[in-house]
Scaffold this motif. Structure first.
Motif, mmCIF file in Angstrom:
data_model
loop_
_atom_site.group_PDB
_atom_site.id
_atom_site.type_symbol
_atom_site.label_atom_id
_atom_site.label_comp_id
_atom_site.label_asym_id
_atom_site.label_seq_id
_atom_site.Cartn_x
_atom_site.Cartn_y
_atom_site.Cartn_z
ATOM 1 N N ILE A 14 -28.078 20.012 -49.692
ATOM 2 C CA ILE A 14 -27.542 19.175 -48.619
ATOM 3 C C ILE A 14 -26.807 20.081 -47.632
ATOM 4 O O ILE A 14 -26.131 21.031 -48.040
ATOM 5 C CB ILE A 14 -26.530 18.137 -49.179
ATOM 6 C CG1 ILE A 14 -27.129 17.374 -50.362
ATOM 7 C CG2 ILE A 14 -26.026 17.206 -48.093
ATOM 8 C CD1 ILE A 14 -28.333 16.549 -50.057
ATOM 9 N N LYS A 15 -26.927 19.771 -46.319
ATOM 10 C CA LYS A 15 -26.211 20.495 -45.266
ATOM 11 C C LYS A 15 -25.302 19.508 -44.540
ATOM 12 O O LYS A 15 -25.736 18.412 -44.203
ATOM 13 C CB LYS A 15 -27.184 21.107 -44.257
ATOM 14 C CG LYS A 15 -28.148 22.108 -44.849
ATOM 15 C CD LYS A 15 -29.005 22.763 -43.791
ATOM 16 C CE LYS A 15 -30.047 21.793 -43.265
ATOM 17 N NZ LYS A 15 -31.032 22.433 -42.369
ATOM 18 N N ILE A 16 -24.047 19.944 -44.294
ATOM 19 C CA ILE A 16 -23.069 19.061 -43.650
ATOM 20 C C ILE A 16 -22.230 19.856 -42.646
ATOM 21 O O ILE A 16 -21.751 20.945 -42.956
ATOM 22 C CB ILE A 16 -22.103 18.442 -44.690
ATOM 23 C CG1 ILE A 16 -22.882 17.658 -45.753
ATOM 24 C CG2 ILE A 16 -21.060 17.550 -44.019
ATOM 25 C CD1 ILE A 16 -22.046 17.262 -46.948
ATOM 26 N N LEU A 17 -22.061 19.291 -41.454
ATOM 27 C CA LEU A 17 -21.003 19.725 -40.538
ATOM 28 C C LEU A 17 -19.915 18.675 -40.700
ATOM 29 O O LEU A 17 -20.029 17.545 -40.198
ATOM 30 C CB LEU A 17 -21.502 19.810 -39.091
ATOM 31 C CG LEU A 17 -22.382 21.008 -38.761
ATOM 32 C CD1 LEU A 17 -22.936 20.898 -37.345
ATOM 33 C CD2 LEU A 17 -21.625 22.316 -38.923
ATOM 34 N N ASN A 18 -18.886 19.035 -41.448
ATOM 35 C CA ASN A 18 -17.823 18.115 -41.842
ATOM 36 C C ASN A 18 -16.764 18.037 -40.749
ATOM 37 O O ASN A 18 -16.251 19.063 -40.311
ATOM 38 C CB ASN A 18 -17.214 18.618 -43.157
ATOM 39 C CG ASN A 18 -16.296 17.627 -43.821
ATOM 40 O OD1 ASN A 18 -16.288 16.454 -43.486
ATOM 41 N ND2 ASN A 18 -15.538 18.107 -44.789
ATOM 42 N N GLY A 19 -16.432 16.833 -40.293
ATOM 43 C CA GLY A 19 -15.459 16.662 -39.227
ATOM 44 C C GLY A 19 -16.154 16.537 -37.879
ATOM 45 O O GLY A 19 -17.385 16.522 -37.795
ATOM 46 N N TYR A 20 -15.350 16.447 -36.831
ATOM 47 C CA TYR A 20 -15.865 16.338 -35.465
ATOM 48 C C TYR A 20 -15.769 17.714 -34.829
ATOM 49 O O TYR A 20 -14.679 18.236 -34.612
ATOM 50 C CB TYR A 20 -15.070 15.291 -34.700
ATOM 51 C CG TYR A 20 -15.530 15.033 -33.286
ATOM 52 C CD1 TYR A 20 -16.777 15.439 -32.819
ATOM 53 C CD2 TYR A 20 -14.709 14.360 -32.396
ATOM 54 C CE1 TYR A 20 -17.186 15.192 -31.524
ATOM 55 C CE2 TYR A 20 -15.112 14.105 -31.097
ATOM 56 C CZ TYR A 20 -16.346 14.519 -30.672
ATOM 57 O OH TYR A 20 -16.746 14.271 -29.386
ATOM 58 N N HIS A 21 -16.904 18.321 -34.502
ATOM 59 C CA HIS A 21 -16.986 19.721 -34.089
ATOM 60 C C HIS A 21 -16.900 19.949 -32.584
ATOM 61 O O HIS A 21 -17.257 21.024 -32.107
ATOM 62 C CB HIS A 21 -18.272 20.342 -34.659
ATOM 63 C CG HIS A 21 -18.161 20.643 -36.117
ATOM 64 N ND1 HIS A 21 -18.205 21.909 -36.617
ATOM 65 C CD2 HIS A 21 -17.969 19.837 -37.182
ATOM 66 C CE1 HIS A 21 -18.059 21.884 -37.930
ATOM 67 N NE2 HIS A 21 -17.919 20.629 -38.292
ATOM 68 N N LYS A 22 -16.401 18.988 -31.833
ATOM 69 C CA LYS A 22 -16.288 19.125 -30.367
ATOM 70 C C LYS A 22 -15.486 20.372 -29.996
ATOM 71 O O LYS A 22 -15.832 21.098 -29.078
ATOM 72 C CB LYS A 22 -15.639 17.868 -29.796
ATOM 73 C CG LYS A 22 -15.510 17.853 -28.296
ATOM 74 C CD LYS A 22 -14.919 16.522 -27.837
ATOM 75 C CE LYS A 22 -14.798 16.458 -26.336
ATOM 76 N NZ LYS A 22 -14.259 15.151 -25.914
ATOM 77 N N SER A 23 -14.391 20.626 -30.709
ATOM 78 C CA SER A 23 -13.562 21.830 -30.519
ATOM 79 C C SER A 23 -12.755 22.030 -31.798
ATOM 80 O O SER A 23 -12.635 21.109 -32.606
ATOM 81 C CB SER A 23 -12.609 21.661 -29.328
ATOM 82 O OG SER A 23 -11.592 20.728 -29.648
ATOM 83 N N SER A 24 -12.168 23.214 -31.970
ATOM 84 C CA SER A 24 -11.374 23.449 -33.184
ATOM 85 C C SER A 24 -10.145 22.539 -33.210
ATOM 86 O O SER A 24 -9.738 22.075 -34.273
ATOM 87 C CB SER A 24 -10.986 24.920 -33.312
ATOM 88 O OG SER A 24 -10.278 25.355 -32.179
ATOM 89 N N GLU A 25 -9.575 22.243 -32.043
ATOM 90 C CA GLU A 25 -8.417 21.339 -31.999
ATOM 91 C C GLU A 25 -8.812 19.921 -32.404
ATOM 92 O O GLU A 25 -8.133 19.284 -33.215
ATOM 93 C CB GLU A 25 -7.801 21.330 -30.595
ATOM 94 C CG GLU A 25 -6.597 20.397 -30.500
ATOM 95 C CD GLU A 25 -6.022 20.286 -29.093
ATOM 96 O OE1 GLU A 25 -4.942 19.693 -28.972
ATOM 97 O OE2 GLU A 25 -6.642 20.770 -28.124
#
Length: 145
Positions: free
Chosen positions: A65-76
């Motif tokens: 499984i591959k996941i981009l966890n969280g909202y990656h718009k910006s590090s903040e």
């Protein structure tokens, strides 16, 4: 063997719009675009027990499984929103796995012990890393290999 391809998504719930006028989309988890995300309906739990599912019309061979966890718009923005900590992954064949996700903006890869033939992958949020500002749990991308 061809890499798995999931073309549809479903979820237990979804937020309507964000404070900046953006829109949430269940289908956004099918893309690695950092400007898109799925966020469940606002609740005091921050998304615990909510789920997102990707699926296909034909059985797919999945070894991870591959996941981009969280909202990656910006590090903040990523730090300000909740991220998934503990999740259950369920497959259409009835198999289930539990994973603790690293609290990272990197692409997370979860290797399975074997290859699973499945029509769907459902990620259920069991616990979260609290965001610095908002009690919203976001997932930018969910896929498989």
């Amino acid at each position: 063997v061809s890499p798995p391809v999931f073309t549809m998504a479903g979820a237990s719930s979804m937020r309507g719009s964000d404070s900046e006028g953006g829109h949430y989309s269940i289908d956004s988890v099918l893309s690695t675009d950092p400007m898109t995300k799925w966020v469940p309906q606002k609740s005091s739990s921050g998304g615990i027990n909510e789920w997102i599912e990707i699926s296909a019309n034909t059985p797919q061979q999945v070894s991870g499984i591959k996941i981009l966890n969280g909202y990656h718009k910006s590090s903040e923005i990523w730090r300000n929103n909740n991220r998934v900590r503990l999740c259950t992954i369920a497959f259409s064949n009835g198999e289930m796995r539990e994973f603790v996700l690293d609290d990272t903006m990197d692409l997370i890869k979860l290797d399975l012990d074997d290859t699973i033939e499945t029509y769907s992958i459902r990620l259920t949020i069991k616990s979260i890393y609290r965001g610095a500002k908002w009690n919203d749990t976001a997932i930018t991308y969910l896929g498989a290999y």
